[in-house]
Design a protein around this motif. Structure first.
Motif, PDB file in Angstrom:
ATOM      1  N   ASN A  77     -53.529 -27.653 148.346  1.00 41.88           N
ATOM      2  CA  ASN A  77     -54.791 -27.941 149.023  1.00 41.88           C
ATOM      3  C   ASN A  77     -55.525 -26.671 149.436  1.00 41.88           C
ATOM      4  N   ASP A  78     -54.780 -25.646 149.799  1.00 36.83           N
ATOM      5  CA  ASP A  78     -55.399 -24.366 150.127  1.00 36.83           C
ATOM      6  C   ASP A  78     -56.075 -23.767 148.901  1.00 36.83           C
ATOM      7  N   ALA A  79     -55.413 -23.844 147.744  1.00 36.68           N
ATOM      8  CA  ALA A  79     -56.013 -23.337 146.501  1.00 36.68           C
ATOM      9  C   ALA A  79     -57.259 -24.126 146.139  1.00 36.68           C
ATOM     10  N   ARG A  80     -57.209 -25.448 146.304  1.00 35.70           N
ATOM     11  CA  ARG A  80     -58.371 -26.281 146.005  1.00 35.70           C
ATOM     12  C   ARG A  80     -59.540 -25.941 146.921  1.00 35.70           C
ATOM     13  N   ALA A  81     -59.266 -25.722 148.211  1.00 35.42           N
ATOM     14  CA  ALA A  81     -60.325 -25.384 149.156  1.00 35.42           C
ATOM     15  C   ALA A  81     -60.966 -24.039 148.813  1.00 35.42           C
ATOM     16  N   LYS A  82     -60.145 -23.062 148.441  1.00 39.74           N
ATOM     17  CA  LYS A  82     -60.680 -21.753 148.064  1.00 39.74           C
ATOM     18  C   LYS A  82     -61.536 -21.845 146.806  1.00 39.74           C
ATOM     19  N   PHE A  84     -63.140 -24.490 145.819  1.00 38.79           N
ATOM     20  CA  PHE A  84     -64.341 -25.227 146.213  1.00 38.79           C
ATOM     21  C   PHE A  84     -65.375 -24.281 146.834  1.00 38.79           C
ATOM     22  N   ILE A  85     -64.954 -23.469 147.802  1.00 34.75           N
ATOM     23  CA  ILE A  85     -65.864 -22.533 148.459  1.00 34.75           C
ATOM     24  C   ILE A  85     -66.373 -21.488 147.465  1.00 34.75           C
ATOM     25  N   SER A  86     -65.496 -21.040 146.574  1.00 36.10           N
ATOM     26  CA  SER A  86     -65.901 -20.053 145.564  1.00 36.10           C
ATOM     27  C   SER A  86     -67.028 -20.592 144.699  1.00 36.10           C
ATOM     28  N   THR A  87     -66.911 -21.856 144.289  1.00 37.19           N
ATOM     29  CA  THR A  87     -67.934 -22.461 143.446  1.00 37.19           C
ATOM     30  C   THR A  87     -69.224 -22.723 144.220  1.00 37.19           C
ATOM     31  N   ALA A  88     -69.088 -23.179 145.457  1.00 38.29           N
ATOM     32  CA  ALA A  88     -70.271 -23.538 146.247  1.00 38.29           C
ATOM     33  C   ALA A  88     -71.123 -22.323 146.606  1.00 38.29           C
ATOM     34  N   PHE A  89     -70.479 -21.195 146.870  1.00 33.56           N
ATOM     35  CA  PHE A  89     -71.219 -20.034 147.374  1.00 33.56           C
ATOM     36  C   PHE A  89     -71.164 -18.823 146.442  1.00 33.56           C
ATOM     37  N   GLY A  90     -70.611 -18.997 145.245  1.00 33.71           N
ATOM     38  CA  GLY A  90     -70.622 -17.916 144.268  1.00 33.71           C
ATOM     39  C   GLY A  90     -69.787 -16.716 144.670  1.00 33.71           C
ATOM     40  N   VAL A  91     -68.651 -16.967 145.325  1.00 33.01           N
ATOM     41  CA  VAL A  91     -67.745 -15.883 145.711  1.00 33.01           C
ATOM     42  C   VAL A  91     -66.432 -16.054 144.954  1.00 33.01           C
ATOM     43  N   GLU A  92     -65.562 -15.067 145.065  1.00 35.42           N
ATOM     44  CA  GLU A  92     -64.302 -15.094 144.315  1.00 35.42           C
ATOM     45  C   GLU A  92     -63.129 -15.059 145.291  1.00 35.42           C
ATOM     46  N   LEU A  93     -62.752 -16.230 145.789  1.00 31.75           N
ATOM     47  CA  LEU A  93     -61.630 -16.325 146.717  1.00 31.75           C
ATOM     48  C   LEU A  93     -60.310 -16.578 146.003  1.00 31.75           C
ATOM     49  N   TYR A 110     -75.585 -24.362 150.771  1.00 32.29           N
ATOM     50  CA  TYR A 110     -75.121 -25.587 151.431  1.00 32.29           C
ATOM     51  C   TYR A 110     -75.565 -26.852 150.718  1.00 32.29           C
ATOM     52  N   LYS A 111     -76.723 -26.816 150.043  1.00 32.13           N
ATOM     53  CA  LYS A 111     -77.142 -28.001 149.288  1.00 32.13           C
ATOM     54  C   LYS A 111     -76.185 -28.250 148.116  1.00 32.13           C
ATOM     55  N   LYS A 112     -75.794 -27.180 147.462  1.00 27.73           N
ATOM     56  CA  LYS A 112     -74.819 -27.304 146.379  1.00 27.73           C
ATOM     57  C   LYS A 112     -73.491 -27.812 146.926  1.00 27.73           C
ATOM     58  N   MET A 113     -73.084 -27.272 148.083  1.00 30.23           N
ATOM     59  CA  MET A 113     -71.838 -27.714 148.685  1.00 30.23           C
ATOM     60  C   MET A 113     -71.891 -29.192 149.042  1.00 30.23           C
ATOM     61  N   ALA A 114     -73.022 -29.651 149.560  1.00 27.59           N
ATOM     62  CA  ALA A 114     -73.166 -31.061 149.920  1.00 27.59           C
ATOM     63  C   ALA A 114     -72.989 -31.954 148.695  1.00 27.59           C
ATOM     64  N   LEU A 115     -73.586 -31.565 147.575  1.00 25.41           N
ATOM     65  CA  LEU A 115     -73.446 -32.354 146.351  1.00 25.41           C
ATOM     66  C   LEU A 115     -72.011 -32.309 145.827  1.00 25.41           C
ATOM     67  N   MET A 116     -71.347 -31.192 146.004  1.00 22.62           N
ATOM     68  CA  MET A 116     -69.947 -31.097 145.585  1.00 22.62           C
ATOM     69  C   MET A 116     -69.052 -31.995 146.443  1.00 22.62           C
TER      70      MET A 116
END
Length: 249
Positions: A77-82, A84-93, A110-116
Motif C-alpha cells: 500500500n505504501d508503494a501504491r500511494a507513492k 499515485f502521488i508520483s503520477t498526480a503531481f509529476g514527481v518521482e517517489l 489536484y484536479k488530476k488527483m481528484a479524477l484519479m
C-alpha cells in the motif's frame, strides 16, 4: 493500449500469494480443529501426529497472517500511494510505475488527483460488489451449518464451529468487504459531485479529503481486492469509466 502495473507485479503479487496460502491454511486448520471430536476414527498410531499437525497449522496460519498484515500489506500500500502521488503531481517517489492507467488529460495537480481518486474508487466499489457475492453465499452456508450443529451436535463440536464461524475468514471478512464497499461508494458519489461543481482551484480540499477517506477505508478494512475479478471485468469497467470521465470533461 498496452497496460503494465509494476507496483502490482512487485508488491501486490507477493501479498496475494501469502493471502492465498493463508486461506488454504485456514481450511486445513478448520478440518484439524474437529479432530478431538473424532479422534477415535483415526488409528491410534497416527493420533499423535495429527495432534502435532494441528498445532503446527495453527501457528503457521497465525504467522502467515502476521507477515501479511505487518509487512507485506503496508509495503504494498505504501508503494501504491507513492506511485499515485508520483503520477498526480509529476514527481518521482518510486521507480516502479504503472502504464496505461490514470489516463485523464488533466495537467499534474489536484484536479488530476481528484479524477484519479474517482477512478480508483469506481473500480474499487465495483470489484467489492463482485467480491461480496460469494462471501454472502459462504456466510449463508456457514450460518445454516452452524444452526444445524447448534441443534444436533455436542457442546465441543458446537464450540469449535462457533469459533470458526465468527473468525476473521467468515463473518469478519464479509462485514469488512461490505463496510469498505459502502464507504467507497460514498467517497465516489461525494467526489464526483465536487468535481462537477468545482474548478481546478476549489477542488483541492475535496480531493485531499477524499484521498484521506479512501486510504483510511482501505487501511481499516484490510481487504485485498481480487485480481481475478479485476481482470475478468477490466474491459467492461474501463469502458464505463471512460464514459464517466468524458462526462466530466
Amino acid at each position: 493500449m498496452s497496460r503494465s502495473d509494476q507496483v502490482r507485479d512487485n508488491y501486490f503479487k507477493p501479498l496475494e500469494t501469502a493471502e492465498s496460502i493463508k486461506n488454504k491454511a485456514y481450511y486445513l486448520t478448520v478440518a484439524l480443529s474437529f479432530y478431538p471430536s473424532y479422534s477415535e476414527l483415526i488409528p491410534e498410531s497416527y493420533r499423535l501426529y495429527v495432534s502435532y499437525l494441528s498445532i503446527v497449522m495453527v501457528v503457521f496460519y497465525w504467522a502467515i497472517g502476521f507477515i501479511s498484515r505487518i509487512y507485506l500489506s503496508p509495503r504494498a500500500n505504501d508503494a501504491r500511494a507513492k506511485e499515485f502521488i508520483s503520477t498526480a503531481f509529476g514527481v518521482e517517489l518510486i521507480h516502479h510505475r504503472t502504464d496505461g492507467y490514470y489516463n485523464n488529460d488533466e495537467p499534474e495537480g489536484y484536479k488530476k488527483m481528484a479524477l484519479m481518486i474517482l477512478e480508483n474508487s469506481f473500480f474499487t466499489k465495483e470489484i467489492l460488489k463482485k467480491m461480496a457475492i460469494p462471501e454472502r453465499i459462504k456466510f449463508g452456508v456457514y450460518f445454516v451449518l452452524w444452526l444445524i450443529l447448534f441443534r444436533i451436535s455436542s457442546f465441543d463440536i458446537l464450540s469449535t464451529a462457533t469459533t470458526l464461524f465468527f473468525s476473521e475468514e467468515v463473518v469478519s471478512n464479509l462485514f469488512r468487504i461490505e463496510w469498505q464497499r459502502m464507504k467507497t461508494e460514498k467517497i465516489f458519489d461525494e467526489l464526483i459531485n465536487s468535481v462537477r461543481l468545482s474548478d481546478s482551484q476549489s477542488i483541492t480540499v475535496p480531493a485531499i479529503d477524499s484521498l484521506v477517506a479512501y486510504e483510511t477505508s482501505k487501511s481499516l478494512s484490510g481487504i485485498l481486492l481480487s485480481s481475478k475479478i479485476f481482470n475478468e471485468n477490466n474491459a467492461r469497467l474501463s469502458n464505463e469509466w471512460d464514459r464517466i470521465r468524458e462526462s466530466l470533461s
